[in-house]
Design a protein around this motif. Structure first.
Motif, PDB file in Angstrom:
ATOM      1  N   SER A  63      62.430  14.537  90.435  1.00 53.24           N
ATOM      2  CA  SER A  63      63.373  15.163  91.351  1.00 53.24           C
ATOM      3  C   SER A  63      64.491  15.866  90.591  1.00 53.24           C
ATOM      4  CB  SER A  63      63.969  14.109  92.294  1.00 53.24           C
ATOM      5  OG  SER A  63      64.941  14.686  93.145  1.00 53.24           O
ATOM      6  N   ARG A  64      64.990  15.225  89.563  1.00 50.28           N
ATOM      7  CA  ARG A  64      66.076  15.846  88.786  1.00 50.28           C
ATOM      8  C   ARG A  64      65.593  17.123  88.115  1.00 50.28           C
ATOM      9  NH1 ARG A  64      70.761  12.859  85.291  1.00 50.28           N
ATOM     10  NH2 ARG A  64      71.865  14.751  84.663  1.00 50.28           N
ATOM     11  N   SER A  72      65.392  19.818  90.704  1.00 44.46           N
ATOM     12  CA  SER A  72      66.726  20.273  91.078  1.00 44.46           C
ATOM     13  C   SER A  72      67.315  21.223  90.048  1.00 44.46           C
ATOM     14  CB  SER A  72      67.665  19.070  91.261  1.00 44.46           C
ATOM     15  OG  SER A  72      67.214  18.229  92.305  1.00 44.46           O
ATOM     16  N   GLU A  73      66.837  21.101  88.810  1.00 41.85           N
ATOM     17  CA  GLU A  73      67.321  21.961  87.729  1.00 41.85           C
ATOM     18  C   GLU A  73      66.390  23.137  87.469  1.00 41.85           C
ATOM     19  OE1 GLU A  73      67.945  19.355  84.418  1.00 41.85           O
ATOM     20  OE2 GLU A  73      69.625  18.293  85.382  1.00 41.85           O
ATOM     21  N   GLU A 105      76.172  10.600  89.083  1.00 41.14           N
ATOM     22  CA  GLU A 105      75.661  11.819  88.452  1.00 41.14           C
ATOM     23  C   GLU A 105      74.871  11.536  87.184  1.00 41.14           C
ATOM     24  OE1 GLU A 105      77.636  15.923  86.729  1.00 41.14           O
ATOM     25  OE2 GLU A 105      78.478  15.048  88.557  1.00 41.14           O
ATOM     26  N   ARG A 149      73.425  16.487  89.934  1.00 42.55           N
ATOM     27  CA  ARG A 149      74.317  16.914  91.023  1.00 42.55           C
ATOM     28  C   ARG A 149      73.613  17.054  92.365  1.00 42.55           C
ATOM     29  NH1 ARG A 149      77.911  21.580  87.879  1.00 42.55           N
ATOM     30  NH2 ARG A 149      78.738  20.198  86.244  1.00 42.55           N
ATOM     31  N   ALA A 150      72.365  16.676  92.439  1.00 40.44           N
ATOM     32  CA  ALA A 150      71.606  16.836  93.690  1.00 40.44           C
ATOM     33  C   ALA A 150      71.815  15.621  94.592  1.00 40.44           C
ATOM     34  CB  ALA A 150      70.131  17.013  93.392  1.00 40.44           C
ATOM     35  N   GLU A 161      70.345  14.903  97.398  1.00 40.23           N
ATOM     36  CA  GLU A 161      69.111  14.488  98.054  1.00 40.23           C
ATOM     37  C   GLU A 161      67.937  14.669  97.091  1.00 40.23           C
ATOM     38  OE1 GLU A 161      68.855  13.320 101.187  1.00 40.23           O
ATOM     39  OE2 GLU A 161      70.975  13.585 101.697  1.00 40.23           O
ATOM     40  N   ALA A 202      64.719  16.132  95.651  1.00 40.97           N
ATOM     41  CA  ALA A 202      64.256  17.518  95.731  1.00 40.97           C
ATOM     42  C   ALA A 202      62.958  17.626  96.523  1.00 40.97           C
ATOM     43  CB  ALA A 202      64.052  18.083  94.328  1.00 40.97           C
ATOM     44  N   THR A 234      58.940  16.839  95.351  1.00 37.04           N
ATOM     45  CA  THR A 234      58.850  15.825  94.293  1.00 37.04           C
ATOM     46  C   THR A 234      57.501  15.121  94.340  1.00 37.04           C
ATOM     47  OG1 THR A 234      61.248  15.481  94.196  1.00 37.04           O
ATOM     48  CG2 THR A 234      59.848  13.669  93.445  1.00 37.04           C
TER      49      THR A 234
END
Length: 334
Positions: free
Chosen positions: A98-99, A102-103, A314, A319-320, A322, A324, A327
């Motif tokens: 997910s991270r 998000s990036e 964080e 910074r997300a 929720e 993503a 995922t």
């Protein structure tokens, strides 16, 4: 031209990936396999048990792929190799996927295992509830941002107004060391990865509370996959036969491990266990085989993501706020 930190890391990954990829564990390539799939795994990780079964019974060739298993010494190396395109697939957790999404990195996963860690105590220990851990020496594997540790902390805070990190003497360490210290009686309780917990169960320990129980108490409707097979969704869309073949081959290996005790006896030298210890590992592994649709897994993971974000902050999720979208990989309609 300025290069962002992420861009710098990406360039470093591309420059070093070739050096990070060792020779494959399995050299045999079936002549009738049609698509190669390269998966990177930790050399002594539990994923290798299922992949050994898959290769031994040639489930890959039976499903039109040639699975190349590449051993790595550490998780960071597998991550770098995947991001650089040196391999096609690894095993990791949905928080990391997910991270990355998000990036802007298009990773996704297929559920692999719901097996998670638990707090273990000696059978005779005067500890019967989570509140009894107050002022006790607690060993924790995986570090302060480990998902199991965060979920159990969240449950203790919500239900018992107990801040375990503040009221207990927390000792972080590598999983083998944490188990060893527990066996030696230097720790009152330990939170360890599932397979170390299974070995402790076979050696005079009992489960106080598992991260799976904490997850359900915090809103999950069922067992949530802790780990999944992770790959680029672009790769999956460009190689539909490869991902479909791998999923089918993986399902066959899990099915065999779920029903055949003889297969576990064959794997005993790989697992490095026998007798009661092997039986505990077998039973806990079987409990961790995902049994429900990925969409249900994803929905529950989204609920837990919000809990973990609140307590891990964080440092854990970036910074997300929720999880993503995407995922968890959705099988394209036929």
């Amino acid at each position: 031209m300025m290069i962002s930190r992420r861009g710098t890391l990406r360039l470093a990954a591309l420059g070093t990936a070739a050096a990070l990829v060792p020779k494959p564990s399995f050299a045999t390539t079936p002549s009738f396999a049609t698509v190669k799939v390269r998966i990177g795994v930790l050399k002594f990780g539990t994923v290798s048990w299922a992949l050994d079964t898959l290769k031994h019974h040639r489930f890959d060739a039976a499903n039109g792929i040639d699975l190349e298993v590449v051993d790595f010494a550490g998780e960071d190396a597998t991550n770098v190799a995947l991001l650089a395109g040196a391999i096609d697939m690894i095993v990791s957790d949905w928080l990391w996927v997910s991270r990355q999404r998000s990036e802007g990195v298009g990773l996704t996963l297929v559920p692999y295992s719901t097996a998670v860690g638990a707090i273990m105590v000696k059978k005779a220990a005067p500890i019967s509830t989570i509140t009894d851990l107050r002022e006790k020496k607690l060993g924790v594997a995986g570090g302060p941002l480990d998902k199991s540790w965060l979920l159990i902390q969240a449950l203790a805070r919500r239900d018992h107004d107990l801040d375990l990190a503040a009221t207990s003497d927390i000792v972080f360490g590598a999983p083998p060391l944490i188990s060893e210290k527990a066996m030696q009686g230097e720790l009152d309780a330990v939170l360890n990865f599932w397979h170390f917990c299974a070995r402790l169960e076979a050696n005079g320990f009992r489960r106080l509370i598992g991260a799976d129980a904490a997850a359900k108490a915090l809103g999950a409707s069922g067992a949530v996959s802790a780990l999944g097979y992770v790959f680029h969704d672009k790769w999956a869309s460009e190689h539909p036969d490869a991902i479909a073949g791998f999923i089918k081959a993986s399902a066959r290996s899990k099915d065999l491990l779920a029903r055949s005790d003889d297969e576990w006896l064959r794997l005993a030298p790989v697992i490095r266990a026998q007798g009661e210890e092997l039986a505990k590992l077998r039973d806990r592994y079987r409990e961790g085989i995902p049994r429900r649709p990925a969409a249900e897994d994803a929905a529950d993971a989204g609920k837990l993501y919000r809990v973990l974000a609140e307590i891990g902050g964080e440092k854990l999720i970036g910074r997300a706020p929720e999880m993503a979208p995407g995922t968890f990989w959705q099988v394209p309609p036929q």
